[in-house]
Write a protein that holds these residues in place. Structure first.
Motif, PDB file in Angstrom:
ATOM      1  N   SER A   1     -42.648  -7.476  38.974  1.00  0.00           N
ATOM      2  CA  SER A   1     -43.895  -7.987  38.429  1.00  0.00           C
ATOM      3  C   SER A   1     -43.640  -8.814  37.175  1.00  0.00           C
ATOM      4  O   SER A   1     -44.199  -9.902  37.002  1.00  0.00           O
ATOM      5  N   ARG A   2     -42.775  -8.296  36.291  1.00  0.00           N
ATOM      6  CA  ARG A   2     -42.485  -9.031  35.057  1.00  0.00           C
ATOM      7  C   ARG A   2     -41.779 -10.353  35.365  1.00  0.00           C
ATOM      8  O   ARG A   2     -42.059 -11.379  34.737  1.00  0.00           O
ATOM      9  N   ALA A   3     -40.882 -10.347  36.341  1.00  0.00           N
ATOM     10  CA  ALA A   3     -40.165 -11.577  36.696  1.00  0.00           C
ATOM     11  C   ALA A   3     -41.110 -12.615  37.284  1.00  0.00           C
ATOM     12  O   ALA A   3     -41.025 -13.808  36.958  1.00  0.00           O
TER      13      ALA A   3
ATOM     14  N   ALA B   1     -41.987  -2.778  38.781  1.00  0.00           N
ATOM     15  CA  ALA B   1     -42.346  -3.253  37.441  1.00  0.00           C
ATOM     16  C   ALA B   1     -41.495  -4.461  37.041  1.00  0.00           C
ATOM     17  O   ALA B   1     -41.994  -5.439  36.476  1.00  0.00           O
ATOM     18  N   THR B   2     -40.197  -4.392  37.344  1.00  0.00           N
ATOM     19  CA  THR B   2     -39.320  -5.519  37.016  1.00  0.00           C
ATOM     20  C   THR B   2     -39.703  -6.750  37.828  1.00  0.00           C
ATOM     21  O   THR B   2     -39.732  -7.872  37.309  1.00  0.00           O
TER      22      THR B   2
ATOM     23  N   ARG C   1     -38.261 -11.131  28.919  1.00  0.00           N
ATOM     24  CA  ARG C   1     -37.424  -9.947  28.693  1.00  0.00           C
ATOM     25  C   ARG C   1     -36.638  -9.545  29.936  1.00  0.00           C
ATOM     26  O   ARG C   1     -35.733  -8.719  29.853  1.00  0.00           O
ATOM     27  N   VAL C   2     -36.974 -10.125  31.093  1.00  0.00           N
ATOM     28  CA  VAL C   2     -36.267  -9.779  32.323  1.00  0.00           C
ATOM     29  C   VAL C   2     -34.874 -10.403  32.292  1.00  0.00           C
ATOM     30  O   VAL C   2     -34.707 -11.587  31.975  1.00  0.00           O
TER      31      VAL C   2
ATOM     32  N   ASN D   1     -44.171 -12.951  36.660  1.00  0.00           N
ATOM     33  CA  ASN D   1     -45.038 -13.440  35.591  1.00  0.00           C
ATOM     34  C   ASN D   1     -44.257 -14.065  34.431  1.00  0.00           C
ATOM     35  O   ASN D   1     -44.807 -14.256  33.342  1.00  0.00           O
TER      36      ASN D   1
ATOM     37  N   SER E   1     -31.620 -10.183  37.325  1.00  0.00           N
ATOM     38  CA  SER E   1     -32.792  -9.647  38.024  1.00  0.00           C
ATOM     39  C   SER E   1     -33.794 -10.754  38.325  1.00  0.00           C
ATOM     40  O   SER E   1     -34.391 -10.796  39.410  1.00  0.00           O
ATOM     41  N   ARG E   2     -33.984 -11.664  37.372  1.00  0.00           N
ATOM     42  CA  ARG E   2     -34.930 -12.753  37.583  1.00  0.00           C
ATOM     43  C   ARG E   2     -34.513 -13.626  38.762  1.00  0.00           C
ATOM     44  O   ARG E   2     -35.337 -13.985  39.610  1.00  0.00           O
TER      45      ARG E   2
ATOM     46  N   ASP F   1     -41.851 -13.107  32.458  1.00  0.00           N
ATOM     47  CA  ASP F   1     -41.600 -12.344  31.233  1.00  0.00           C
ATOM     48  C   ASP F   1     -40.171 -12.632  30.775  1.00  0.00           C
ATOM     49  O   ASP F   1     -39.210 -12.383  31.512  1.00  0.00           O
TER      50      ASP F   1
END
Length: 334
Positions: free
Chosen positions: A24-26, A21-22, A32-33, A28, A37-38, A30
């Motif tokens: 995927s958010r990175a 999930a993290t 909030r990441v 895209n 982590s990004r 996001d």
């Protein structure tokens, strides 16, 4: 050879040490990441060559969704030059009976960020790169992303590890020069293309080789950028430098048409006083008065072969560069 397995989002997450999930958010973007982590996900994406939205497909021709035609040129140049129109039409015609979409990505020279972001973003299954310049760094992006790609036109740097298809520009220019020499023309000039492109430098080299072989001076060189305005300006400079010139080879039809107009606007007859030979055999070559003698640049075949090479790459097959031969179309301008 079996098709290559594309890295998945799960592979990226495992390499980066984060959850799917993290990851995927990175991918895209996001906000909030967390930064740590990004950065880990971005490093994993680059290392693995992950491309979003393509991981579920096997690289077989029936499942290719889209290819991008990448032209690192300004929009006004692309839409004004008949070479690009013919090239795009030929690519789309080659894929007309397939479900593959053709996408066009353009970018002003010196500002490739948009194109690079597009190629890294995973929005396409493959790319055909057209109009490559010396300072383009797209090959590095293509290697990093492992995106299947083909150059239409030999890369300036030569072997960049990416296949290409091109016409023998050197030989074509030699044909043009030898044709003028065979007509008894002895004070020859050329309007060369941009020297940061293989087509420009190869055509100049072929012209010079022919003149050197015939023992003729090869000092009358002016440069254009394949646009009509640059062809007219270069012809004006040549006429000022050498009013006695009797033949000119112009490295593209678009420049040659403008050069011919410049010659005729001064009351100089073509070909009686100055013979003109172009390069491309575009539709414009048949519309000049007199019709333009020119060297064939087989745009349709080049585009078709580029598509074929790209589809082979997408199936995991090895391919080699392709060089097409050319010949002259003798009309009455020279």
């Amino acid at each position: 050879m079996p098709a290559r397995r594309l890295p998945t989002l799960e592979d990226v997450a495992a390499r980066a040490g984060v959850s799917r999930a993290t990851a995927s958010r990175a991918v895209n973007l996001d906000p909030r990441v967390r930064s740590q982590s990004r950065l880990a996900v971005e490093a994993a994406v680059t290392e693995l060559g992950y491309r979003p939205n393509r991981a579920a497909r096997s690289l077989v021709i029936q499942e290719v969704d889209s290819i991008a035609v990448v032209v690192p040129e300004a929009e006004d140049r692309v839409f004004a030059d008949p070479f690009f129109a013919s090239m795009l039409a030929s690519i789309t015609q080659r894929l007309a009976d397939s479900p593959v979409q053709v996408l066009l990505a353009m970018g002003q020279p010196g500002g490739r960020q948009k194109i690079e972001r597009y190629l890294r973003g995973g929005y396409t299954d493959g790319a055909i790169i057209v109009s490559h310049h010396r300072d383009d760094d797209l090959s590095g992006v293509l290697h990093e992303t492992k995106l299947p790609a083909v150059y239409l036109g030999r890369p300036y740097a030569g072997d960049v590890g990416i296949p290409w298809v091109d016409v023998d520009n050197n030989f074509g220019a030699t044909l043009a020069a030898e044709h003028l020499i065979g007509q008894g023309r002895r004070r020859l000039a050329t309007i060369a293309g941009p020297q940061d492109m293989a087509a420009g430098s190869d055509r100049l080299a072929g012209w010079r080789a022919a003149l050197d072989g015939a023992g003729l001076a090869s000092d009358l060189v002016e440069f254009g950028d394949f646009t009509s305005a640059s062809g007219a300006a270069a012809m004006e400079r040549l006429l000022e430098r050498a009013p006695e010139l009797d033949g000119v080879f112009v490295a593209s039809d678009l420049m040659a048409v403008a050069a011919m107009h410049e010659i005729q606007s001064r009351g100089i007859a073509v070909p009686e006083q100055i013979a003109v030979v172009g390069f491309d055999d575009s539709h414009a070559a048949q519309l000049t008065r007199p019709p333009l003698t020119t060297v064939i640049n087989p745009v349709g075949e080049l585009a078709g072969r580029a598509v074929d090479l790209l589809l082979q790459l997408m199936k995991g097959e090895a391919v080699d560069p392709v060089v097409l031969q050319t010949q002259m179309v003798k009309r009455t301008s020279g």
